[in-house]
Scaffold this motif. Structure first.
Motif, PDB file in Angstrom:
ATOM      1  N   ARG A  27      -9.606 -18.314  -4.545  1.00 59.77           N
ATOM      2  CA  ARG A  27     -10.196 -17.026  -4.158  1.00 59.77           C
ATOM      3  C   ARG A  27     -11.718 -17.051  -4.110  1.00 59.77           C
ATOM      4  O   ARG A  27     -12.331 -16.134  -3.580  1.00 59.77           O
ATOM      5  CB  ARG A  27      -9.708 -15.935  -5.115  1.00 59.77           C
ATOM      6  CG  ARG A  27      -8.225 -15.627  -4.898  1.00 59.77           C
ATOM      7  CD  ARG A  27      -7.641 -14.778  -5.999  1.00 59.77           C
ATOM      8  NE  ARG A  27      -6.372 -14.176  -5.596  1.00 59.77           N
ATOM      9  CZ  ARG A  27      -5.609 -13.436  -6.381  1.00 59.77           C
ATOM     10  NH1 ARG A  27      -5.981 -13.197  -7.627  1.00 59.77           N
ATOM     11  NH2 ARG A  27      -4.477 -12.922  -5.930  1.00 59.77           N
ATOM     12  N   GLY A  36      -6.901 -12.312  -0.228  1.00 60.19           N
ATOM     13  CA  GLY A  36      -5.980 -12.145   0.903  1.00 60.19           C
ATOM     14  C   GLY A  36      -5.400 -10.740   0.962  1.00 60.19           C
ATOM     15  O   GLY A  36      -5.250 -10.160   2.036  1.00 60.19           O
ATOM     16  N   GLY A  37      -5.117 -10.160  -0.210  1.00 60.16           N
ATOM     17  CA  GLY A  37      -4.454  -8.866  -0.280  1.00 60.16           C
ATOM     18  C   GLY A  37      -5.341  -7.691   0.096  1.00 60.16           C
ATOM     19  O   GLY A  37      -4.849  -6.588   0.322  1.00 60.16           O
ATOM     20  N   ILE A 128      -3.596  -3.404  -8.829  1.00 62.70           N
ATOM     21  CA  ILE A 128      -4.076  -4.602  -9.531  1.00 62.70           C
ATOM     22  C   ILE A 128      -2.988  -4.883 -10.554  1.00 62.70           C
ATOM     23  O   ILE A 128      -2.853  -4.146 -11.540  1.00 62.70           O
ATOM     24  CB  ILE A 128      -5.423  -4.353 -10.276  1.00 62.70           C
ATOM     25  CG1 ILE A 128      -6.513  -3.786  -9.352  1.00 62.70           C
ATOM     26  CG2 ILE A 128      -5.894  -5.614 -11.007  1.00 62.70           C
ATOM     27  CD1 ILE A 128      -7.139  -4.758  -8.407  1.00 62.70           C
ATOM     28  N   THR A 140       2.097   0.272  -3.375  1.00 63.57           N
ATOM     29  CA  THR A 140       0.687   0.440  -3.002  1.00 63.57           C
ATOM     30  C   THR A 140       0.476  -0.069  -1.573  1.00 63.57           C
ATOM     31  O   THR A 140       1.273  -0.858  -1.063  1.00 63.57           O
ATOM     32  CB  THR A 140      -0.232  -0.329  -3.981  1.00 63.57           C
ATOM     33  OG1 THR A 140       0.349  -1.611  -4.239  1.00 63.57           O
ATOM     34  CG2 THR A 140      -0.387   0.405  -5.296  1.00 63.57           C
ATOM     35  N   HIS A 141      -0.606   0.399  -0.928  1.00 61.53           N
ATOM     36  CA  HIS A 141      -0.884  -0.049   0.437  1.00 61.53           C
ATOM     37  C   HIS A 141      -1.335  -1.504   0.464  1.00 61.53           C
ATOM     38  O   HIS A 141      -1.119  -2.218   1.436  1.00 61.53           O
ATOM     39  CB  HIS A 141      -1.983   0.827   1.065  1.00 61.53           C
ATOM     40  CG  HIS A 141      -1.571   2.265   1.231  1.00 61.53           C
ATOM     41  ND1 HIS A 141      -2.202   3.301   0.565  1.00 61.53           N
ATOM     42  CD2 HIS A 141      -0.575   2.827   1.962  1.00 61.53           C
ATOM     43  CE1 HIS A 141      -1.621   4.454   0.900  1.00 61.53           C
ATOM     44  NE2 HIS A 141      -0.628   4.190   1.742  1.00 61.53           N
ATOM     45  N   CYS A 142      -2.026  -1.919  -0.580  1.00 64.16           N
ATOM     46  CA  CYS A 142      -2.535  -3.288  -0.664  1.00 64.16           C
ATOM     47  C   CYS A 142      -2.910  -3.556  -2.113  1.00 64.16           C
ATOM     48  O   CYS A 142      -2.773  -2.663  -2.958  1.00 64.16           O
ATOM     49  CB  CYS A 142      -3.757  -3.457   0.244  1.00 64.16           C
ATOM     50  SG  CYS A 142      -5.129  -2.354  -0.169  1.00 64.16           S
ATOM     51  N   GLY A 143      -3.385  -4.752  -2.411  1.00 60.73           N
ATOM     52  CA  GLY A 143      -3.757  -5.004  -3.799  1.00 60.73           C
ATOM     53  C   GLY A 143      -4.026  -6.463  -4.097  1.00 60.73           C
ATOM     54  O   GLY A 143      -4.115  -7.289  -3.193  1.00 60.73           O
ATOM     55  N   HIS A 145      -2.758  -9.504  -6.863  1.00 57.45           N
ATOM     56  CA  HIS A 145      -1.982 -10.008  -7.998  1.00 57.45           C
ATOM     57  C   HIS A 145      -2.933 -10.806  -8.884  1.00 57.45           C
ATOM     58  O   HIS A 145      -3.661 -11.669  -8.383  1.00 57.45           O
ATOM     59  CB  HIS A 145      -0.839 -10.905  -7.504  1.00 57.45           C
ATOM     60  CG  HIS A 145       0.238 -10.136  -6.796  1.00 57.45           C
ATOM     61  ND1 HIS A 145       0.561 -10.342  -5.466  1.00 57.45           N
ATOM     62  CD2 HIS A 145       1.054  -9.139  -7.236  1.00 57.45           C
ATOM     63  CE1 HIS A 145       1.538  -9.505  -5.122  1.00 57.45           C
ATOM     64  NE2 HIS A 145       1.850  -8.764  -6.172  1.00 57.45           N
TER      65      HIS A 145
END
Ligand code: UD1
Ligand code: F6R
Length: 365
Positions: A27, A36-37, A128, A140-143, A145
């Motif tokens: 990352r 990426g998320g 998160i 969730t719409h995005c996040g 891990h």
């Protein structure tokens, strides 16, 4: 599965150089951050009116530790919500908000109900979480891990530090379009790469923390004073002590000391003061002086080499920790307190991994 360790909490504390490495793996790229998320959603987040952090317990504390650097690196106002309190108040959440839900398990009932509420109100919802495939991750719409690996001890330790690091990377990614703060971002990125080795170094305080724990074993209460980047450290350190060692403990904002807590100070009540180097250092020095003049029983956490700067006449106990970029210091500073809570629990004869009345995942309200 515990390997050479006696308890999962102990294993998970000592695993942190590795869990933080996996949180960052792949990352930090070419001097920048790639999540990426979040990639597809950064533009929307940059345009939002505010960021609202929502969580419970340790996950709330991790978000509180992230708040100062998210505000600094993104310029977006940040507000904090304990999930149950947001629901109790039915507090305002708008379409223009980015609601960031923090949860190790991704299954905490209050957090998921607050997520439903924020979705109904049209906010962009970001997760998160440590748990791929969890309800939080799916709804969730995005996040992001956090990839800390499975956490078994009921008391959250390695997830806390990985959550902070994941949110630091999130703040760097959101702020990456701001040219004026490139130097600051570079310094934080290099701090992140050094973090696992600094964590290995601070873990060497294990024996010292065991010794400190043995001196506190019969105390009825323990206060922890922090401010700025380390206000969250004070709350989280106190939460660890109360939940596993079953000892009353409160984390307090040092700036509030004169507005009530000072009345508690005497020669018996142990008080931990977090005074590592950052912009608040001189204010913490004066807090220490004021506590000492009231005969406070102090344990001061300071940066390496600062023992005489925080405690000139040797009248307090000192814990020296390695320094990292100021906004990442909470990741280092919580570790001696995790070790302290662990040893205090073992010495007091309580169950470390299954504290009384608690469950790993709180799936009821
Ligand atoms: C992803 C892969 C990882 C792979 C990497 C390679 C998964 C779970 N992750 O990681 O195995 O090595 O690409 O590039 O397959 N999400 C939410 N809510 C959350 C958390 C995540 O919606 O609370 C979404 C993200 O927006 C994203 C997806 O889940 O669409 C995966 O997130 P994450 O694992 O953080 O993404 P990468 O780090 O890219
Ligand atoms: C403290 C602890 C709890 C959890 C809280 C939220 O050590 O474990 O305070 O942090 O129940 O859990 P998650 O993060 O799974 O939503």
């Amino acid at each position: 599965k515990k390997g050479s360790y006696d308890h999962f909490m102990q294993k998970e504390i000592h695993e942190q150089p590795h869990s933080l490495t996996t949180t960052m793996r792949g990352r930090l790229k070419d001097g920048g951050v790639l999540l990426g998320g979040l990639k597809e959603h950064l533009k929307t987040i940059r345009r939002c009116r505010r960021v609202v952090f929502i969580g419970c317990g340790t996950s709330y504390n991790a978000a509180l530790a992230a708040r100062p650097f998210v505000e600094e690196l993104t310029g977006i106002p940040v507000t904090m919500e304990v999930a149950s309190d947001l629901l109790d108040r039915q507090g305002p959440i708008y379409r223009e908000d980015t609601a960031v839900f923090v949860s190790q398990s991704g299954e905490t009932a209050d957090t998921l109900l607050a997520l439903d509420y924020a979705l109904e109100n049209g906010a962009l919802c970001v997760g998160i979480t440590n748990t791929v495939g969890s309800t939080l991750s799916r709804k969730t719409h995005c996040g992001v891990h956090i990839n800390a690996g499975c956490e078994i001890g009921v008391a959250s330790t390695k997830a806390y530090t990985s959550q902070i690091v994941a949110m630091a990377m999130m703040a760097l990614a959101i702020g990456s379009d701001q040219i004026s703060s490139q130097g600051r971002r570079n310094a934080i990125i290099s701090g992140l790469t050094r973090l696992p080795s600094c964590v290995s170094e601070v873990l060497k305080l294990d024996a010292e923390m065991k010794e400190l724990a043995s001196s506190l074993i019969d105390s009825e209460s323990l206060l922890v004073f922090g401010r700025g980047y380390n206000y969250a450290t004070a709350l989280e350190g106190a939460l660890k002590v109360k939940e596993v060692a079953l000892m009353h403990s409160e984390g307090m904002l040092a700036g509030e000391m004169k507005h009530g807590p000072l009345a508690l100070v005497d020669e018996n009540l142990p008080i931990i003061v977090i005074a590592t180097r950052d912009a608040c250092f001189s204010k913490q020095q004066s807090v220490i002086q004021q506590l000492l003049s009231r005969k406070g029983r102090l344990i001061v956490m300071c940066s390496k080499g600062d023992a005489s700067a925080v405690c000139p006449n040797g009248s307090c106990r000192v814990i020296e920790v390695p320094g990292v970029a100021d906004c990442l210091q909470p990741v280092i500073n919580i570790i001696p307190l995790q070790l302290l809570a662990y040893h205090l629990t073992v010495l007091r004869g309580f169950d470390v991994d299954q504290p009384r009345n608690l469950a790993k995942s709180v799936t009821t309200q």
